[in-house]
Design a protein around this motif. Structure first.
Motif, PDB file in Angstrom:
ATOM      1  N   THR A 130       0.111 -31.511  31.201  1.00  0.00           N
ATOM      2  CA  THR A 130      -1.069 -31.588  32.066  1.00  0.00           C
ATOM      3  C   THR A 130      -1.120 -30.392  33.008  1.00  0.00           C
ATOM      4  O   THR A 130      -0.129 -29.686  33.199  1.00  0.00           O
ATOM      5  CB  THR A 130      -1.061 -32.903  32.873  1.00  0.00           C
ATOM      6  N   GLU A 131      -2.279 -30.201  33.598  1.00  0.00           N
ATOM      7  CA  GLU A 131      -2.552 -29.060  34.472  1.00  0.00           C
ATOM      8  C   GLU A 131      -1.492 -28.924  35.574  1.00  0.00           C
ATOM      9  O   GLU A 131      -1.042 -29.910  36.145  1.00  0.00           O
ATOM     10  CB  GLU A 131      -3.938 -29.288  35.114  1.00  0.00           C
ATOM     11  N   SER A 132      -1.119 -27.687  35.873  1.00  0.00           N
ATOM     12  CA  SER A 132      -0.206 -27.432  36.987  1.00  0.00           C
ATOM     13  C   SER A 132      -0.977 -27.525  38.290  1.00  0.00           C
ATOM     14  O   SER A 132      -1.825 -26.686  38.561  1.00  0.00           O
ATOM     15  CB  SER A 132       0.405 -26.032  36.871  1.00  0.00           C
ATOM     16  N   ARG A 133      -0.721 -28.559  39.044  1.00  0.00           N
ATOM     17  CA  ARG A 133      -1.327 -28.683  40.361  1.00  0.00           C
ATOM     18  C   ARG A 133      -0.198 -28.890  41.356  1.00  0.00           C
ATOM     19  O   ARG A 133       0.888 -29.340  40.988  1.00  0.00           O
ATOM     20  CB  ARG A 133      -2.289 -29.892  40.390  1.00  0.00           C
ATOM     21  N   ASP A 134      -0.467 -28.600  42.627  1.00  0.00           N
ATOM     22  CA  ASP A 134       0.557 -28.717  43.672  1.00  0.00           C
ATOM     23  C   ASP A 134       1.243 -30.072  43.653  1.00  0.00           C
ATOM     24  O   ASP A 134       2.446 -30.174  43.869  1.00  0.00           O
ATOM     25  CB  ASP A 134      -0.100 -28.568  45.054  1.00  0.00           C
ATOM     26  N   ASP A 156      -7.170 -35.795  31.210  1.00  0.00           N
ATOM     27  CA  ASP A 156      -8.010 -34.670  31.649  1.00  0.00           C
ATOM     28  C   ASP A 156      -9.411 -35.168  32.020  1.00  0.00           C
ATOM     29  O   ASP A 156      -9.982 -34.744  33.034  1.00  0.00           O
ATOM     30  CB  ASP A 156      -8.111 -33.601  30.554  1.00  0.00           C
ATOM     31  N   GLN A 213      -9.385 -36.836  35.421  1.00  0.00           N
ATOM     32  CA  GLN A 213      -9.291 -35.931  36.577  1.00  0.00           C
ATOM     33  C   GLN A 213     -10.661 -35.466  37.054  1.00  0.00           C
ATOM     34  O   GLN A 213     -10.882 -35.310  38.252  1.00  0.00           O
ATOM     35  CB  GLN A 213      -8.418 -34.708  36.244  1.00  0.00           C
TER      36      GLN A 213
END
Lengths: 137, 137
Positions: free
Chosen positions: A82-86, B107, B110
């Motif tokens: 999944t997306e790299s988010r903080d 995804d 989100q």
């Protein structure tokens, strides 16, 4: 998609009628909400995260550990792409999610010979473990 | 106990036959192992952890968020009263476990309007969020 939803509806309805499984049907979706559950979610960080032999050994040992009778539902996983988010932590090596019916089930698991054996035989592989235990809100 | 086990067996067998749910029966227990799943587990730390109004608002908002269609299984929880051990983190306020069938489902979630609205309306309540996304090992 429609088939899946109707299957989930039947599943939840059947569980509710039987009163045997901690599932309840969300009114607005084809979704199953776990109730009456204690979720025990463990994240392992291996000492050697790129060592495939270590990773395989840990996954195999976790699979064996599922034999403990008080575990009702489980998932063994690796970090998703999944997306790299903080806020997303992709740094762990192995995820181990188990569900018990109550705290007594989790307590029994902690002292179960299979769990004691698991820790003895595998704890040298990891440098860090984080556990989150949750009961119904 | 025996009834529950046989119900779980039927549930897993039915799911396997129908090929509709990501469940598989562990050979040695009455346990259901999730397969073909992406587990998205979020832990929230409230700015005011003892503020029951804030806690209630967050739990209600998370329940509303379950309307997103790609969520297949969920659990909303508070820290359990399990034993205090070094590795167990009981410090969070609310646990939010959701299961998707794949990364596409996560995804879509989100960017779903309900999720965007949830963050807009509630993010002032928390000081920290940690997310772990896991796919089958």
């Amino acid at each position: 998609m429609k088939n899946r939803r109707s299957f989930l509806k039947k599943l939840a309805a059947g569980a509710a009628v039987a009163g045997l499984l901690p599932l309840s049907k969300n009114a607005s979706a084809g979704e199953v909400q776990l109730k009456g559950a204690l979720i025990h979610h463990v994240y392992f960080w291996l000492k050697e995260p790129n060592n495939e032999v270590h990773k395989k050994q840990l996954v195999k040992a976790l699979n064996d550990l599922l034999k403990v009778e008080t575990i009702k539902l489980s998932h063994i996983g690796f970090p998703a792409g999944t997306e790299s988010r903080d806020v997303v932590d992709h740094s762990y090596s192995v995820s181990y999610m188990t569900m018990f019916e109550d705290q007594a089930g989790q307590d029994a698991y902690q002292v179960h010979p299979l769990h004691v054996k698991f820790v003895e035989e595998n704890s040298h592989l990891w440098e860090k473990v984080v556990v989150y235990d949750s009961v119904d809100a």
